[in-house]
Design a protein around this motif. Sequence first.
Motif, PDB file in Angstrom:
ATOM      1  N   ASP A   1       0.827  -1.211   0.000  1.00  0.00           N
ATOM      2  CA  ASP A   1       0.000   0.000   0.000  1.00  0.00           C
ATOM      3  C   ASP A   1       0.859   1.258   0.000  1.00  0.00           C
ATOM      4  OD1 ASP A   1      -2.367  -1.398  -0.034  1.00  0.00           O
ATOM      5  OD2 ASP A   1      -2.568  -1.433   2.149  1.00  0.00           O
TER       6      ASP A   1
ATOM      7  N   LEU B   1       2.390   1.720  -3.416  1.00  0.00           N
ATOM      8  CA  LEU B   1       1.410   2.292  -4.341  1.00  0.00           C
ATOM      9  C   LEU B   1       1.292   3.799  -4.105  1.00  0.00           C
ATOM     10  CD1 LEU B   1      -0.803   2.083  -6.492  1.00  0.00           C
ATOM     11  CD2 LEU B   1      -2.436   1.605  -4.664  1.00  0.00           C
TER      12      LEU B   1
ATOM     13  N   THR C   1      -1.988  -3.452  -8.245  1.00  0.00           N
ATOM     14  CA  THR C   1      -1.296  -3.886  -7.030  1.00  0.00           C
ATOM     15  C   THR C   1      -1.374  -5.408  -7.027  1.00  0.00           C
ATOM     16  OG1 THR C   1      -2.175  -1.939  -5.911  1.00  0.00           O
ATOM     17  CG2 THR C   1      -1.131  -3.593  -4.537  1.00  0.00           C
TER      18      THR C   1
ATOM     19  N   ARG D   1      -6.971  -0.885 -12.020  1.00  0.00           N
ATOM     20  CA  ARG D   1      -7.806   0.225 -11.531  1.00  0.00           C
ATOM     21  C   ARG D   1      -7.522   1.450 -12.372  1.00  0.00           C
ATOM     22  NH1 ARG D   1      -6.350   0.691  -5.366  1.00  0.00           N
ATOM     23  NH2 ARG D   1      -8.071   2.146  -5.226  1.00  0.00           N
TER      24      ARG D   1
ATOM     25  N   PRO E   1     -10.304   9.340  -3.912  1.00  0.00           N
ATOM     26  CA  PRO E   1      -9.142   9.060  -3.053  1.00  0.00           C
ATOM     27  C   PRO E   1      -7.836   9.608  -3.649  1.00  0.00           C
ATOM     28  CG  PRO E   1     -10.437   7.064  -3.438  1.00  0.00           C
ATOM     29  CD  PRO E   1     -11.020   8.111  -4.308  1.00  0.00           C
TER      30      PRO E   1
ATOM     31  N   MET F   1      -5.358   5.358  -1.292  1.00  0.00           N
ATOM     32  CA  MET F   1      -5.573   4.511  -2.462  1.00  0.00           C
ATOM     33  C   MET F   1      -5.295   3.036  -2.167  1.00  0.00           C
ATOM     34  SD  MET F   1      -6.573   6.290  -5.103  1.00  0.00           S
ATOM     35  CE  MET F   1      -6.110   5.170  -6.429  1.00  0.00           C
ATOM     36  N   LYS F   2      -5.420   2.659  -0.915  1.00  0.00           N
ATOM     37  CA  LYS F   2      -5.217   1.277  -0.485  1.00  0.00           C
ATOM     38  C   LYS F   2      -5.821   0.281  -1.482  1.00  0.00           C
ATOM     39  CE  LYS F   2      -5.497  -0.613   4.174  1.00  0.00           C
ATOM     40  NZ  LYS F   2      -5.826  -0.244   5.557  1.00  0.00           N
ATOM     41  N   GLY F   3      -5.124  -0.824  -1.699  1.00  0.00           N
ATOM     42  CA  GLY F   3      -5.630  -1.875  -2.589  1.00  0.00           C
ATOM     43  C   GLY F   3      -7.033  -2.279  -2.187  1.00  0.00           C
ATOM     44  N   GLU F   4      -7.885  -2.544  -3.177  1.00  0.00           N
ATOM     45  CA  GLU F   4      -9.278  -2.873  -2.835  1.00  0.00           C
ATOM     46  C   GLU F   4      -9.512  -4.374  -2.802  1.00  0.00           C
ATOM     47  OE1 GLU F   4     -11.079  -0.528  -5.784  1.00  0.00           O
ATOM     48  OE2 GLU F   4     -11.018   1.250  -4.518  1.00  0.00           O
TER      49      GLU F   4
END
Lengths: 244, 244
Positions: free
Chosen positions: A170, A173, A198, A210, A218, B241-244
């Motif tokens: 995270d 990213l 990711t 994404r 975000p 923007m944390k991985g979903e």
Amino acid sequence: MTYCVALKVRDGLVLTSDSRTNAGVDHIASFRKLHVLEIPGERVIFIQSAGNLATTQSVISLLQHQIKSSERHALNVPTLFDVAELVGKTIREVIQRDSYQNQGPNQGVDFSCNMLVSGQIKGDEPRLYHVYPQGNFIEACEDTPYFQIGESKYGKPILDRVVTFSTGLDKALQCALISMDSTLRSNLSVGMPLDLITYEEGLLENPGIRRVDETTEPFMKLRSAWSEGIRALFDSIPLYMKGE
Amino acid sequence: MTYCVALKVRDGLVLTSDSRTNAGVDHIASFRKLHVLEIPGERVIFIQSAGNLATTQSVISLLQHQIKSSERHALNVPTLFDVAELVGKTIREVIQRDSYQNQGPNQGVDFSCNMLVSGQIKGDEPRLYHVYPQGNFIEACEDTPYFQIGESKYGKPILDRVVTFSTGLDKALQCALISMDSTLRSNLSVGMPLDLITYEEGLLENPGIRRVDETTEPFMKLRSAWSEGIRALFDSIPLYMKGE
């Protein structure tokens, strides 16, 4: 131009690419520069590209055709090293083809391209390669956990300052996105939307791309938090080098 | 390579230049890239240079010779605009001379150079010009209060984020030094020592060039404060923007 960055950290891969293509300032268009080839559960391969769009599109198309028509292709060679070699060979062929057709000094056109090839094949760890226009390539390692192609200079300082091999996915990213933001602000030839991946080690399939643009809240929050944070940091540091 | 940045803000000028010159990685040396011509109390002219060292040294020498031998020279033309024109003319002459001597395709050598010409002449405000290898030039204005030459991309984002025409001189110097620091960290062809000038509007003489290297404690403090500040800022921002 273009800006792509790929990070290989302990927990997996983080990839971001912009989508702007331009020939001069009149011909601006959006093209995906992040491509995925996969056999879910067995292998996943990510290819990011920068450079001449005709060349990069040809290379991606040829790699896809090879899967149907060749004995040896990206989805059956044993290692990612072999995939990088295939990509390099294909780049060389396309550039040779286009240069030969023009039979001369290329009319000033640069046919070259750079590609980042990453992913994972079952039984091996994730890997990341930078394939040059000459078709040769280098691999990322713990000391140098990231590669950039395209307009790479604006966004390099933040990567140099923050990212190491042990940075979490995270965080990696977030850093890639800040690097992207600095580039977007300073260079018109790099533009949104962005494509992000990711990839967590061991997943062995496409986690999904994404898409990020001006409406992605975000990302907009991150941009303004960073921007305001930088200005606040700048204002908070004592004037060490004050005029004497 | 080289990195020079010049800012023209409301209160005056801030100039910083590195001093590394290299031909390949074997031939590394230190050369001053910041030069001053002046008639104290009447005019002061600063010239920063990037590009082929033979060209830039020739241009500076010729500008100095002109003062003794020509009717029209940098210390008697009425405006800084005229000085920029003189510098441009001299750059063109030197490049033509060297290209002509080689009578051919320059053996692959790039003779070009870029120069930043700034300063103040009594009765006028401080001015800042970027003179191109072709000899033409542009002037900084309130909307674009800075110019860079050489390895300019690494250090551009911080300038874009922080500096405006109303930034104070000390703050402008701090920003130029951070821009320099980002470049030093990311590009080996830019190296210390640095030369700095902070010129307050109306002084009309050389305020003195400050030299900065690894032993200059305030600069080292600034570098580490910025570096630590950036990492702390990065860690403090939520993972939007944390991985979903």
